[in-house]
Each structure stands twice: as C-alpha cells, then as structure tokens.
Design a protein around this motif. Structure first.
Motif, short mmCIF file in Angstrom:
data_model
loop_
_atom_site.label_atom_id
_atom_site.label_comp_id
_atom_site.label_asym_id
_atom_site.label_seq_id
_atom_site.Cartn_x
_atom_site.Cartn_y
_atom_site.Cartn_z
N TRP A 172 0.84 -1.20 0.00
CA TRP A 172 0.00 0.00 0.00
C TRP A 172 0.88 1.26 0.00
N LEU A 173 2.10 1.10 0.52
CA LEU A 173 3.03 2.23 0.59
C LEU A 173 4.17 2.09 -0.43
N THR A 174 4.65 0.86 -0.60
CA THR A 174 5.86 0.63 -1.41
C THR A 174 5.56 0.13 -2.82
N GLY A 175 4.28 0.00 -3.17
CA GLY A 175 3.90 -0.58 -4.45
C GLY A 175 4.65 -0.05 -5.66
N PRO A 176 4.68 1.28 -5.89
CA PRO A 176 5.38 1.81 -7.07
C PRO A 176 6.86 1.47 -7.09
N LEU A 177 7.52 1.53 -5.93
CA LEU A 177 8.94 1.23 -5.86
C LEU A 177 9.21 -0.24 -6.16
N VAL A 178 8.41 -1.12 -5.55
CA VAL A 178 8.58 -2.56 -5.77
C VAL A 178 8.29 -2.90 -7.23
N THR A 179 7.24 -2.33 -7.78
CA THR A 179 6.91 -2.58 -9.19
C THR A 179 8.06 -2.17 -10.09
N GLY A 180 8.65 -1.02 -9.84
CA GLY A 180 9.78 -0.56 -10.63
C GLY A 180 10.95 -1.52 -10.60
N GLN A 181 11.21 -2.12 -9.44
CA GLN A 181 12.29 -3.09 -9.33
C GLN A 181 11.95 -4.39 -10.07
N LEU A 182 10.72 -4.85 -9.92
CA LEU A 182 10.31 -6.10 -10.58
C LEU A 182 10.31 -5.97 -12.10
N GLU A 183 10.05 -4.77 -12.59
CA GLU A 183 10.02 -4.55 -14.04
C GLU A 183 11.40 -4.70 -14.68
N LYS A 184 12.44 -4.64 -13.89
CA LYS A 184 13.80 -4.72 -14.44
C LYS A 184 14.19 -6.14 -14.84
N SER A 185 13.48 -7.12 -14.31
CA SER A 185 13.77 -8.52 -14.65
C SER A 185 12.69 -9.04 -15.59
N PRO A 186 13.07 -9.61 -16.76
CA PRO A 186 12.05 -10.12 -17.69
C PRO A 186 11.10 -11.13 -17.06
N SER A 187 11.61 -12.00 -16.17
CA SER A 187 10.75 -13.03 -15.59
C SER A 187 9.72 -12.45 -14.64
N SER A 188 10.10 -11.49 -13.80
CA SER A 188 9.13 -10.90 -12.87
C SER A 188 8.26 -9.85 -13.58
N ASN A 189 8.81 -9.15 -14.57
CA ASN A 189 8.01 -8.20 -15.33
C ASN A 189 6.84 -8.90 -16.03
N ALA A 190 7.09 -10.14 -16.48
CA ALA A 190 6.04 -10.89 -17.17
C ALA A 190 4.88 -11.24 -16.26
N MET A 191 5.10 -11.22 -14.94
CA MET A 191 4.02 -11.49 -13.98
C MET A 191 3.12 -10.27 -13.81
N LEU A 192 3.61 -9.09 -14.18
CA LEU A 192 2.92 -7.84 -13.85
C LEU A 192 2.06 -7.28 -14.97
N ARG A 193 2.34 -7.66 -16.20
CA ARG A 193 1.66 -7.00 -17.32
C ARG A 193 1.56 -7.89 -18.54
N THR A 194 0.76 -7.45 -19.49
CA THR A 194 0.77 -8.03 -20.82
C THR A 194 2.07 -7.62 -21.49
N THR A 195 2.87 -8.60 -21.91
CA THR A 195 4.18 -8.31 -22.48
C THR A 195 4.11 -8.15 -24.00
N THR A 196 5.07 -7.40 -24.54
CA THR A 196 5.15 -7.12 -25.97
C THR A 196 6.48 -7.65 -26.49
N ALA A 197 6.43 -8.51 -27.50
CA ALA A 197 7.67 -9.07 -28.07
C ALA A 197 7.65 -8.92 -29.58
N LEU A 198 8.63 -8.22 -30.13
CA LEU A 198 8.79 -8.10 -31.58
C LEU A 198 9.54 -9.34 -32.06
N THR A 199 8.90 -10.15 -32.91
CA THR A 199 9.47 -11.45 -33.24
C THR A 199 9.88 -11.63 -34.70
N ILE A 200 9.26 -10.88 -35.62
CA ILE A 200 9.60 -11.04 -37.05
C ILE A 200 9.63 -9.67 -37.70
N VAL A 201 10.65 -9.43 -38.53
CA VAL A 201 10.71 -8.23 -39.37
C VAL A 201 11.21 -8.67 -40.74
#
Length: 265
Positions: free
Chosen positions: A88-117
């Motif tokens: 309730w107090l640390t949410g934004p800070l913790v989220t910011g740290q979790l977003e730095k790792s691909p594995s934990s970031n994938a738990m938090l949001r819909t991920t976007t991956a560019l796969t073919i060009v």
C-alpha cells in the motif's frame, strides 16, 4: 530468483496468459536507392515498432501476482519482506524493481515481443513493403480487443495494416485456491519438495490447459522441476535440460499426487 527468498518457490498456476500475435504490413512506392524518399517503408515500420516497444501496456502487483507476492512475503527476509508486506506504501517502488527482470516483469503486465521483421531483397532497391510480427502474452484482466487497441495507438501510424493471427486466445479464467484440486497439488508438492514454499502463480506461456476451462472452474498448472536463474535462458534455447536428480523428483511428485487423489475422500 526472488531476492530475499532463500527457499525454493513452488508456484501453482491459477491461470495462464492469453496468446496474441498480430501481423503488421506497410506498403509504399518502391524505387531505386539512389533517389530515396524522406521516409521509406523500412524507416516508417522501424519507427512504429520502436514506439510500440517503448510503450508497454500498464501493469502492477495485482490479481494473481498480488496473491503470489502476498503469500511469499512472510517467507522473505530483510528489506524485501518489509517492502512486499507493505505494498500500500511501497507498491510503485517494488513494481519498478520487478520490471527490471524479464521473468518478474512478465508477472505484472501483458508483455510485448517483436518477433519477425521482413523487408527488401536487394541492397540497391527500396522495398515497397515492410512486414513485422508482434507477440503479446495477455495478462488476465486484459483482452485480445484491448491489446489490439493498444497496438494501434502505440504504433502511431494508420498506414500500417494489422491482421490478427487466427489462433489467438484470451487469458484463462483464474482458478480458486480453496478447491480440492489446488489443495491436492499443494499437498503433493509439500510431501515431495519439503524445502519449498508453495504459492499461487501465473503461467506466463501458453499450455494445453486453456482447453480445459470449459470443463472445470479449477484448472491448475504446475511443473515439478527445479529452475535456477541461469536456467531461464535455456527455455527454447541452448542446452535445455533437466537434472537427473530432479527427473526422479518429478516422477515422485506425480506418483504422490496420484496416490493422494486416489484415496477415498
């Protein structure tokens, strides 16, 4: 893989993400490279893809991720326990740290991956068409429609045509943690992996379990093999493997699960 957690985390998947691939195409006038236009098909498509990659879908510690971290927090040590126990107090800070790792970031949001060009076939010819594919893994709470709407906004170029892959699928429903099925998996995990902390989790990839949602309100995903941080790159990668000792544990887990669920209730 979670700082502050010394024990293995056995995550039972209450849900899995949806699968959404969209094929993009952009047509312009072809020409000779000696007289290039201000903006080429490749440049326009590249700029749009860069905007998309720089505009992730919103995320946060909620839903299944909230349940997971809420269960694991008391098992953690030091500052990580304090941070996760007071979101309730640390949410934004913790989220910011979790977003730095691909594995934990994938738990938090819909991920976007560019796969073919794809574009061009000769070094002195301006291609008249550029194509790309982008793959989203859709968080429960988002939908295929909301992802496509985000894609159109983020690309910022109405000239790009978007075609959805016919095999796209919505996120699965979220199964309860108080059902007989969850409790049976939890019991078998604790009996075989005695050093593990059991918690709800989210399956970030696609599995066949999505086909069972029409048959049951309680569908769970669990892989009884031990994964360390260095193993993550091996999924669909080089030297994908399972330890021999863990192979034995996997057999023990399924045997124990079958024994437990075969007993009279």
């Amino acid at each position: 893989m979670l700082p502050g957690l010394s024990k293995p985390a056995a995550l039972i998947g209450l849900a899995e993400k949806g699968y959404a691939t969209f094929f993009l195409s952009l047509d312009t006038a072809p020409g000779h490279s000696s007289m290039p236009p201000t903006h080429s098909a490749i440049g326009l498509m590249s700029a749009a893809l860069a905007r998309l990659e720089a505009t992730p879908m919103p995320g946060g510690i909620k839903g299944v991720a909230g349940q997971m971290f809420g269960t694991l927090a008391p098992e953690m040590s030091g500052v990580n326990r304090v941070m996760l126990s007071n979101l309730w107090l640390t949410g934004p800070l913790v989220t910011g740290q979790l977003e730095k790792s691909p594995s934990s970031n994938a738990m938090l949001r819909t991920t976007t991956a560019l796969t073919i060009v794809r574009a061009g076939n000769k070094d002195n010819v301006l291609p008249g068409r550029a194509e790309a594919a982008v793959n989203f893994r859709v968080l429960p709470g988002d939908t295929l429609a909301s992802v496509e709407a985000h894609l159109r906004r983020a690309l910022g170029n109405d000239a790009i045509q978007i075609k959805a892959y016919p095999g796209n699928s919505e996120p699965s429903p979220v199964s309860p943690t108080d059902s007989a099925g969850y409790l049976a998996v939890q019991k078998a995990v604790r009996e075989v992996f005695t050093d593990a902390v059991v918690a709800p989790g989210l399956m970030t990839a696609a599995t066949d379990s999505r086909h069972f949602s029409g048959l049951s309100d309680s569908v769970y995903r669990f892989s009884p093999f031990r994964v360390k941080g260095e193993d993550l790159a091996r999924f669909h990668g080089t030297n994908e493997r399972v330890a021999i000792s863990n192979y034995a544990e996997m057999i023990q887990f399924y045997h124990q699960l079958l024994r437990n669920t075969a007993q009279p209730q």
